[in-house]
Design a protein around this motif. Structure first.
Motif, PDB file in Angstrom:
ATOM      1  N   VAL B 106       4.921 -49.237  -7.622  1.00 19.45           N
ATOM      2  CA  VAL B 106       3.869 -48.476  -8.289  1.00 19.45           C
ATOM      3  C   VAL B 106       2.687 -48.235  -7.353  1.00 19.45           C
ATOM      4  CG1 VAL B 106       2.449 -48.304 -10.345  1.00 19.45           C
ATOM      5  CG2 VAL B 106       4.609 -49.530 -10.440  1.00 19.45           C
ATOM      6  N   THR B 107       2.291 -49.275  -6.587  1.00 21.06           N
ATOM      7  CA  THR B 107       1.160 -49.039  -5.661  1.00 21.06           C
ATOM      8  C   THR B 107       1.558 -47.985  -4.625  1.00 21.06           C
ATOM      9  OG1 THR B 107       1.920 -50.990  -4.476  1.00 21.06           O
ATOM     10  CG2 THR B 107      -0.103 -51.217  -5.752  1.00 21.06           C
ATOM     11  N   PHE B 108       2.792 -48.072  -4.169  1.00 24.62           N
ATOM     12  CA  PHE B 108       3.239 -47.080  -3.180  1.00 24.62           C
ATOM     13  C   PHE B 108       3.148 -45.669  -3.770  1.00 24.62           C
ATOM     14  CE2 PHE B 108       6.387 -44.304  -1.292  1.00 24.62           C
ATOM     15  CZ  PHE B 108       6.120 -44.457   0.059  1.00 24.62           C
ATOM     16  N   THR B 109       3.648 -45.516  -5.009  1.00 23.52           N
ATOM     17  CA  THR B 109       3.611 -44.203  -5.658  1.00 23.52           C
ATOM     18  C   THR B 109       2.173 -43.720  -5.809  1.00 23.52           C
ATOM     19  OG1 THR B 109       5.576 -44.870  -6.866  1.00 23.52           O
ATOM     20  CG2 THR B 109       4.442 -42.915  -7.647  1.00 23.52           C
ATOM     21  N   ASN B 110       1.304 -44.641  -6.234  1.00 24.52           N
ATOM     22  CA  ASN B 110      -0.105 -44.276  -6.375  1.00 24.52           C
ATOM     23  C   ASN B 110      -0.679 -43.750  -5.075  1.00 24.52           C
ATOM     24  OD1 ASN B 110      -0.942 -44.524  -8.982  1.00 24.52           O
ATOM     25  ND2 ASN B 110      -1.236 -46.742  -8.847  1.00 24.52           N
ATOM     26  N   GLN B 111      -0.426 -44.470  -4.006  1.00 25.86           N
ATOM     27  CA  GLN B 111      -0.958 -44.057  -2.713  1.00 25.86           C
ATOM     28  C   GLN B 111      -0.341 -42.754  -2.249  1.00 25.86           C
ATOM     29  OE1 GLN B 111      -0.638 -46.997   0.348  1.00 25.86           O
ATOM     30  NE2 GLN B 111      -1.765 -48.502  -0.868  1.00 25.86           N
ATOM     31  N   PHE B 112       0.958 -42.640  -2.459  1.00 31.78           N
ATOM     32  CA  PHE B 112       1.657 -41.447  -1.994  1.00 31.78           C
ATOM     33  C   PHE B 112       1.149 -40.199  -2.712  1.00 31.78           C
ATOM     34  CE2 PHE B 112       5.712 -38.856  -1.778  1.00 31.78           C
ATOM     35  CZ  PHE B 112       5.499 -38.483  -0.465  1.00 31.78           C
ATOM     36  N   VAL B 113       0.966 -40.300  -4.028  1.00 32.81           N
ATOM     37  CA  VAL B 113       0.453 -39.151  -4.782  1.00 32.81           C
ATOM     38  C   VAL B 113      -0.940 -38.806  -4.286  1.00 32.81           C
ATOM     39  CG1 VAL B 113      -0.249 -38.316  -7.048  1.00 32.81           C
ATOM     40  CG2 VAL B 113       1.875 -39.602  -6.807  1.00 32.81           C
ATOM     41  N   ALA B 114      -1.779 -39.839  -4.087  1.00 31.89           N
ATOM     42  CA  ALA B 114      -3.151 -39.588  -3.650  1.00 31.89           C
ATOM     43  C   ALA B 114      -3.177 -38.890  -2.293  1.00 31.89           C
ATOM     44  CB  ALA B 114      -3.918 -40.907  -3.577  1.00 31.89           C
ATOM     45  N   ASN B 115      -2.260 -39.280  -1.405  1.00 28.68           N
ATOM     46  CA  ASN B 115      -2.246 -38.676  -0.072  1.00 28.68           C
ATOM     47  C   ASN B 115      -1.556 -37.321  -0.039  1.00 28.68           C
ATOM     48  OD1 ASN B 115      -3.606 -40.755   1.231  1.00 28.68           O
ATOM     49  ND2 ASN B 115      -1.731 -41.969   1.365  1.00 28.68           N
ATOM     50  N   SER B 116      -0.732 -37.032  -1.058  1.00 29.50           N
ATOM     51  CA  SER B 116       0.025 -35.781  -1.055  1.00 29.50           C
ATOM     52  C   SER B 116      -0.778 -34.609  -1.592  1.00 29.50           C
ATOM     53  CB  SER B 116       1.269 -35.907  -1.953  1.00 29.50           C
ATOM     54  OG  SER B 116       2.069 -36.950  -1.515  1.00 29.50           O
ATOM     55  N   VAL B 117      -1.783 -34.928  -2.392  1.00 26.35           N
ATOM     56  CA  VAL B 117      -2.390 -33.872  -3.203  1.00 26.35           C
ATOM     57  C   VAL B 117      -3.106 -32.821  -2.363  1.00 26.35           C
ATOM     58  CG1 VAL B 117      -4.608 -34.976  -3.683  1.00 26.35           C
ATOM     59  CG2 VAL B 117      -3.501 -33.560  -5.420  1.00 26.35           C
ATOM     60  N   GLY B 118      -3.575 -33.203  -1.169  1.00 28.62           N
ATOM     61  CA  GLY B 118      -4.331 -32.259  -0.361  1.00 28.62           C
ATOM     62  C   GLY B 118      -3.473 -31.255   0.388  1.00 28.62           C
ATOM     63  N   PHE B 219      -3.623 -45.665 -14.287  1.00 35.64           N
ATOM     64  CA  PHE B 219      -4.166 -45.019 -13.107  1.00 35.64           C
ATOM     65  C   PHE B 219      -3.205 -43.925 -12.609  1.00 35.64           C
ATOM     66  CE2 PHE B 219      -5.238 -44.697  -8.599  1.00 35.64           C
ATOM     67  CZ  PHE B 219      -6.619 -44.646  -8.654  1.00 35.64           C
ATOM     68  N   LEU B 220      -1.918 -44.259 -12.618  1.00 39.75           N
ATOM     69  CA  LEU B 220      -0.906 -43.314 -12.135  1.00 39.75           C
ATOM     70  C   LEU B 220      -0.855 -42.063 -13.011  1.00 39.75           C
ATOM     71  CD1 LEU B 220       1.376 -42.771 -10.105  1.00 39.75           C
ATOM     72  CD2 LEU B 220       2.940 -43.877 -11.680  1.00 39.75           C
ATOM     73  N   VAL B 221      -0.978 -42.284 -14.324  1.00 41.58           N
ATOM     74  CA  VAL B 221      -0.948 -41.131 -15.232  1.00 41.58           C
ATOM     75  C   VAL B 221      -2.132 -40.206 -14.945  1.00 41.58           C
ATOM     76  CG1 VAL B 221      -1.191 -40.422 -17.639  1.00 41.58           C
ATOM     77  CG2 VAL B 221       0.343 -42.301 -17.050  1.00 41.58           C
ATOM     78  N   MET B 222      -3.319 -40.821 -14.778  1.00 41.32           N
ATOM     79  CA  MET B 222      -4.503 -40.005 -14.484  1.00 41.32           C
ATOM     80  C   MET B 222      -4.325 -39.246 -13.171  1.00 41.32           C
ATOM     81  SD  MET B 222      -7.200 -42.939 -15.540  1.00 41.32           S
ATOM     82  CE  MET B 222      -8.671 -42.245 -14.848  1.00 41.32           C
ATOM     83  N   GLU B 223      -3.800 -39.978 -12.191  1.00 40.29           N
ATOM     84  CA  GLU B 223      -3.589 -39.395 -10.872  1.00 40.29           C
ATOM     85  C   GLU B 223      -2.626 -38.211 -10.932  1.00 40.29           C
ATOM     86  OE1 GLU B 223      -3.455 -42.146  -6.967  1.00 40.29           O
ATOM     87  OE2 GLU B 223      -1.611 -41.918  -8.066  1.00 40.29           O
TER      88      GLU B 223
END
Lengths: 318, 330
Positions: B106-118, B219-223
């Motif tokens: 889950v932390t990996f997914t969170n980070q990956f989504v955050a870094n992918s969005v740009g 957090f992931l849902v919001m992200e």
């Protein structure tokens, strides 16, 4: 059905189009009635495709109006185009879909097309064998057929074909001609554009000849041809005296045969002329009186192509 | 007369048959394992530095340290708040027996989504969106589409709806694949692990008064919601370019250049405040959640969301007007 009551399937009135301050189409008008095959002729760049694009609402006219079955193509887009099937330029279909998927795609864009109807049009164009192959594997002739199948899906009243013989072999062209005739017999009206005139002559009831965005002649094929004079080949001997007699007639014009036609003439004492066919007995009488032997009188019907060339050649000079 | 549903189905089918979506799946299937491996190396490195020490002891020491700081009279009030929440978070880690520094799915997914969005996610969106209209234009099939008894706006609308469907699936797929692939390496738990959020940006400072800790799934849902929104905006803009520019390559180039310009700008223009009106510096909406200071003063979550909405709406407006009026000359 009274003549007055019949609404033309396609009615084009004073169509004009200006693109980048240049008039591409300058006042085109014509009507097509039910069951007619209408040929739209013109050299490349004369405005054929631009006109067709206006007929199907891809381009909006600057002036003038287009009605299909009484519905204005611009203001009643859906009602008018419901009655129209068309191929504009090449039959460009989705190459990554199969023929059947293409037909399903376009069927979904028309009201109430059943699977049976798709099967029907596939059979009409004779494509049952390859219909489930990807379109990218089709030959041009097959794409052309699939294009026609697509155009026929909605049982249109008007079928618009832009240069339908492009890329077809002679056998394909012949088949297409028979096919088009059969469609017209069933009451469909066809609008066919082409720059290949011999084909149009064999296919169409009426033609319009356009040049630089203007209609220069419109009418039945036979009527149009009658207006222009026929080529008559006189076989006379001695040749020089015969020529003198022919020249003495004001209405007769000595002409030259082009190379292709010349090959079909075997005798060397043939004098080709442009003249009215009704004058032949009179000329013949004069020949006999002058003691000239008339060995041959051959009337060559003018082709649409000759007429087209004479009509458009004047253009090139000015 | 014709309902919109068959048109949408057509468009969805065409995108599918063009195999565009499979390209996206392949890109993800190749890249996520690479990122996972990189993350693994980082984790191993951390472990090496920590030695054989028990993480529980390290965390307890950290909590002790923070408590001392909070107790100190020199501590600023807002930082006190931050430390208090952080202590709570670490305590939760201890309670749930989860190492805060060890990665999980889950932390990996969170980070990956955050870094992918740009950039990464917008590029995936481009794979689908870039040739939706220009592709039909250059293939000539647009002529067939527009000569049906269907108004032009309906045809464009069906393309927008199909695009929305694919963008939504892409965002979801990115999250699901990164969770599944990284989960194999890092383990699949971590849904309830606490994360800090609720940061507010005031001027160029972070306001920590409202921070709290929420479980990672929330957090992931919001992200994902924010990432989805950013992707949709990129999709709308790509669609406009696809309507305006007939060449697929040129359209793709324009979109790529704009997106990359965004990442360059965020690194350069901290003093040029008006740059905040560009859509591309607003795409990284996810970073507001985790409380990083925005690259340009004046950027806040609500500013970015409004800014992106305005860009999207304008692009939709332009697309429809041009698509409905234009003469199809070739």
């Amino acid at each position: 059905m009274g003549l007055k009551e019949e609404i033309p399937v396609l009615s084009v009135k004073h169509l004009k189009k200006k693109i980048k301050k240049k008039w591409i189409i300058n006042d085109i008008s014509f009507d097509i009635y039910e069951g007619q095959i209408f040929g739209f002729l013109g050299p490349n760049g004369s405005g054929k495709t631009t006109t067709i694009r206006m007929l199907v609402d891809l381009i909006s006219p600057t002036e003038g109006s287009i009605h299909v079955c009484g519905k204005n193509v611009q203001t009643e887009h859906d009602e008018a185009l419901k009655h129209v099937g068309c191929i504009v330029e090449n039959p460009e279909l989705y190459t990554y879909l199969t023929g059947w998927e293409n037909l399903e795609h376009f069927a979904a864009m028309l009201p109430n097309i059943s699977q049976q109807r798709i099967q029907e049009v596939v059979e009409i164009v004779g494509m049952d064998q390859r219909i489930h192959d990807k379109v990218k594997t089709y030959s041009l002739g097959m794409r052309q057929r699939l294009g026609i199948a697509q155009a026929l899906l909605g049982k249109p009243k008007l079928l618009i074909l832009d240069e339908p013989t492009n890329g077809l072999d002679p056998q394909g062209i012949k088949e297409l001609r028979i096919f088009i005739r059969n469609l017209a017999k069933e009451g469909l009206s066809l609008f066919i554009s082409s720059h290949l005139l011999s084909e149009i002559q064999l296919m169409c009831d009426r033609v319009a000849i356009i040049r630089k965005g203007e209609v220069i002649a419109v009418g039945n094929v036979d009527e149009l041809l009658e207006q222009s004079s026929s080529t008559v080949l006189w076989g006379v001997s001695p040749v020089e005296q015969g020529k003198k007699i022919l020249q003495s007639f004001q209405s007769i014009e000595l002409t030259q045969l082009d190379d292709f036609e010349f090959e079909t003439v075997t005798s060397s004492n043939i004098v080709p002329t442009l003249m009215n066919v009704e004058d032949i007995p009179l000329v013949n009488e004069q020949m006999v009186k002058a003691g000239i032997q008339v060995t041959n009188i051959e009337v060559r019907k003018p082709s649409l192509e000759d007429m087209f060339l004479t009509l458009t050649e004047g253009e090139r000079i000015d | 007369m014709i309902k919109i549903y068959p048109l949408v189905r057509n468009e969805v089918l065409k995108i599918w048959k063009k195999r565009r979506f499979i390209v996206i799946v392949l890109i993800l299937a190749v890249l996520i394992p690479i990122f996972t491996y990189a993350q693994l190396r980082v984790a191993l490195n951390v472990q090496k530095q920590m030695g054989t020490e028990d993480w529980r002891i390290v965390v307890q020491q950290q909590i002790q340290d923070y408590e001392n700081r909070v107790g100190s009279p020199r501590m600023q009030e807002e930082w006190k708040r931050w430390y208090t929440v952080e202590i709570q978070r670490l305590q939760l880690h201890l309670d749930q027996n989860i190492d805060p520094n060890s990665p999980n799915g889950v932390t990996f997914t969170n980070q990956f989504v955050a870094n992918s969005v740009g950039l990464f996610l917008p590029l995936l969106v481009l794979v689908i969106a870039a040739d939706l209209v220009s592709g039909e234009h250059s293939a000539g099939t647009l002529k067939l589409l527009l000569t049906r008894p269907i108004k032009r706006w309906k045809i464009l609308l069906s393309k927008y709806i199909a695009l929305t469907i694919y963008v939504s699936i892409t965002v979801l797929l990115l999250a699901i694949m990164s969770y599944l692939i990284s989960g194999i390496v890092f383990g699949f738990n971590g849904w309830m692990q606490p994360v800090l959020t609720g940061f507010e940006v005031i001027g160029s400072d972070l306001n920590l008064n409202n921070i709290n800790s929420i479980p990672q799934w929330q957090f992931l849902v919001m992200e994902l919601g924010l990432a989805w929104f950013s992707s949709l905006v990129v999709a709308c803009l790509a669609m406009m370019i696809s309507v305006l520019v007939r060449s697929i390559a040129a359209g793709m180039g324009i979109m790529l250049a704009t997106l990359i310009a965004g990442t360059i700008l965020t690194n350069m223009v901290s003093s040029w405040e008006n740059a905040k009106y560009f859509f591309m510096v607003n795409l990284q909406t996810v970073s507001y959640l985790s409380g990083s200071v925005p690259p340009i003063e004046g950027l806040t979550l609500s500013f970015s969301l409004i800014n992106l909405s305005v860009w999207a709406l304008l692009s939709i407006f332009v697309s429809f007007v041009v698509f409905m009026k234009r003469d199809i000359l070739n």
